[in-house]
Motif scaffolding. Structure first.
Motif, PDB file in Angstrom:
ATOM      1  N   MET A   1       0.830  -1.191   0.000  1.00 46.59           N
ATOM      2  CA  MET A   1       0.000   0.000   0.000  1.00 46.59           C
ATOM      3  C   MET A   1       0.867   1.244   0.000  1.00 46.59           C
ATOM      4  SD  MET A   1      -2.490   1.300   2.999  1.00 46.59           S
ATOM      5  CE  MET A   1      -1.983   2.809   3.734  1.00 46.59           C
ATOM      6  N   ARG A   2       0.309   2.334  -0.622  1.00 49.23           N
ATOM      7  CA  ARG A   2       1.033   3.584  -0.673  1.00 49.23           C
ATOM      8  C   ARG A   2       0.153   4.735  -0.200  1.00 49.23           C
ATOM      9  NH1 ARG A   2       4.221   0.179  -1.102  1.00 49.23           N
ATOM     10  NH2 ARG A   2       5.740  -0.138  -2.751  1.00 49.23           N
ATOM     11  N   GLN A   3      -0.585   4.459   0.791  1.00 51.48           N
ATOM     12  CA  GLN A   3      -1.486   5.498   1.279  1.00 51.48           C
ATOM     13  C   GLN A   3      -1.901   5.179   2.698  1.00 51.48           C
ATOM     14  OE1 GLN A   3      -5.310   5.136  -0.843  1.00 51.48           O
ATOM     15  NE2 GLN A   3      -5.864   4.070   0.955  1.00 51.48           N
ATOM     16  N   ILE A 202     -10.056   2.594  -1.383  1.00 52.37           N
ATOM     17  CA  ILE A 202      -8.745   2.030  -1.098  1.00 52.37           C
ATOM     18  C   ILE A 202      -7.941   2.049  -2.392  1.00 52.37           C
ATOM     19  CG2 ILE A 202      -9.403   0.571   0.854  1.00 52.37           C
ATOM     20  CD1 ILE A 202      -9.658  -1.774  -1.111  1.00 52.37           C
ATOM     21  N   THR A 203      -6.633   1.940  -2.280  1.00 57.28           N
ATOM     22  CA  THR A 203      -5.772   1.796  -3.447  1.00 57.28           C
ATOM     23  C   THR A 203      -4.719   0.740  -3.153  1.00 57.28           C
ATOM     24  OG1 THR A 203      -4.224   3.521  -2.758  1.00 57.28           O
ATOM     25  CG2 THR A 203      -6.079   4.210  -4.138  1.00 57.28           C
ATOM     26  N   GLY A 204      -4.201   0.134  -4.207  1.00 55.37           N
ATOM     27  CA  GLY A 204      -3.137  -0.845  -4.057  1.00 55.37           C
ATOM     28  C   GLY A 204      -2.749  -1.430  -5.398  1.00 55.37           C
ATOM     29  N   PRO A 214      -7.578   1.558  -8.051  1.00 54.43           N
ATOM     30  CA  PRO A 214      -8.577   1.731  -6.994  1.00 54.43           C
ATOM     31  C   PRO A 214      -9.289   0.453  -6.582  1.00 54.43           C
ATOM     32  CG  PRO A 214      -9.483   2.482  -9.076  1.00 54.43           C
ATOM     33  CD  PRO A 214      -8.058   2.100  -9.344  1.00 54.43           C
ATOM     34  N   GLY A 215      -9.957   0.585  -5.457  1.00 52.04           N
ATOM     35  CA  GLY A 215     -10.870  -0.425  -4.971  1.00 52.04           C
ATOM     36  C   GLY A 215     -11.849   0.215  -4.016  1.00 52.04           C
TER      37      GLY A 215
END
Length: 244
Positions: A1-3, A202-204, A214-215
């Protein structure tokens, strides 16, 4: 993850295989983290306790290829407690940075390690990003975006995490608007698309291609996760349940 996490949901590459997978943060005394190593329905592969209360974050703090947990006690200043393994214990890194604003984390300089940042929400938002997990002032300051939820990720596979924003459509009349920028500088979005209705963003990197996408997660019993493998309009690529 980057957030940073959004609410109780987390994402990260917990086992260093290059793919981000789900996590769940349950606040308490102590906090409990539940982490899963695949984007499939099932139970946690890793369960640990760390800290009390606060705002959860996750990142690769030591550049070893694995994302691990962290916690932000928001205040004046914010206090960060970061751990270099997904095990129960005390912080490996402690620092103060920023003041009460929304936390983001990412690899802002492409050196392989994630570091801290905060966003002062306004019109425009101001991002304050730091290139080391140490107390100090911002190495990068920029304005970007208007009303919405700040995010960060590597949108173009250049090894550097950059800023973004999700503008929610609360009425459901259209999908959420994702506004992604490929440099950590003031300006307009490089990539704009609509994706998803409701839920929490969410992002990943869900497929290991080096690009964060995205998610959406939905609070249910169990929680529902829906994943999109492209930074463009379209339907979910897959879904699963985890947590709840």
């Amino acid at each position: 993850m980057r957030q940073s996490s959004n609410g109780i949901f987390l994402t990260g590459d917990w086992n260093g295989d290059g793919v981000d997978t789900p996590g769940l943060f349950v606040p308490g005394s102590p906090n409990i983290y539940y982490l899963r190593n695949s984007n499939t329905t099932g139970t946690a592969d890793i369960t640990l306790t760390f800290g009390r209360g606060g705002f959860p974050v996750a990142g690769d703090w030591d550049g070893n290829g694995e994302d691990t947990i962290g916690l932000v006690a928001q205040g004046n200043p914010n206090r960060y407690f970061l751990r270099n393994s997904n095990t129960t214990g005390t912080a490996d890194i402690a620092l103060v940075y920023g003041s009460q604003n929304y936390p983001v984390v990412g690899d802002w300089d492409g050196n392989g390690a994630d570091t801290v940042g905060v966003v002062a929400r306004a019109r425009p938002n101001t991002f304050h990003l730091r290139n080391s997990n140490t107390s100090g002032t911002a190495d990068i300051t920029l304005t970007y975006g208007d009303v919405g939820n700040p995010i960060a990720g590597d949108w173009d596979n250049d090894g550097i995490d950059t800023v973004g924003l999700v503008q929610l459509n609360e009425t459901g009349s259209a999908a959420h608007q994702w506004l992604l920028r490929n440099t950590n500088s003031s300006g307009v979005a490089d990539v704009t698309f609509r994706y998803g209705f409701g839920g929490r963003q969410i992002t990943g990197d869900w497929n290991g291609d080096g690009i964060d996408t995205p998610g959406l997660t939905y609070i249910s019993h169990p929680h529902a996760w829906y994943i999109h493998n492209h930074n463009s309009e379209g339907l979910d690529d897959f879904g699963f349940t985890f947590g709840g």
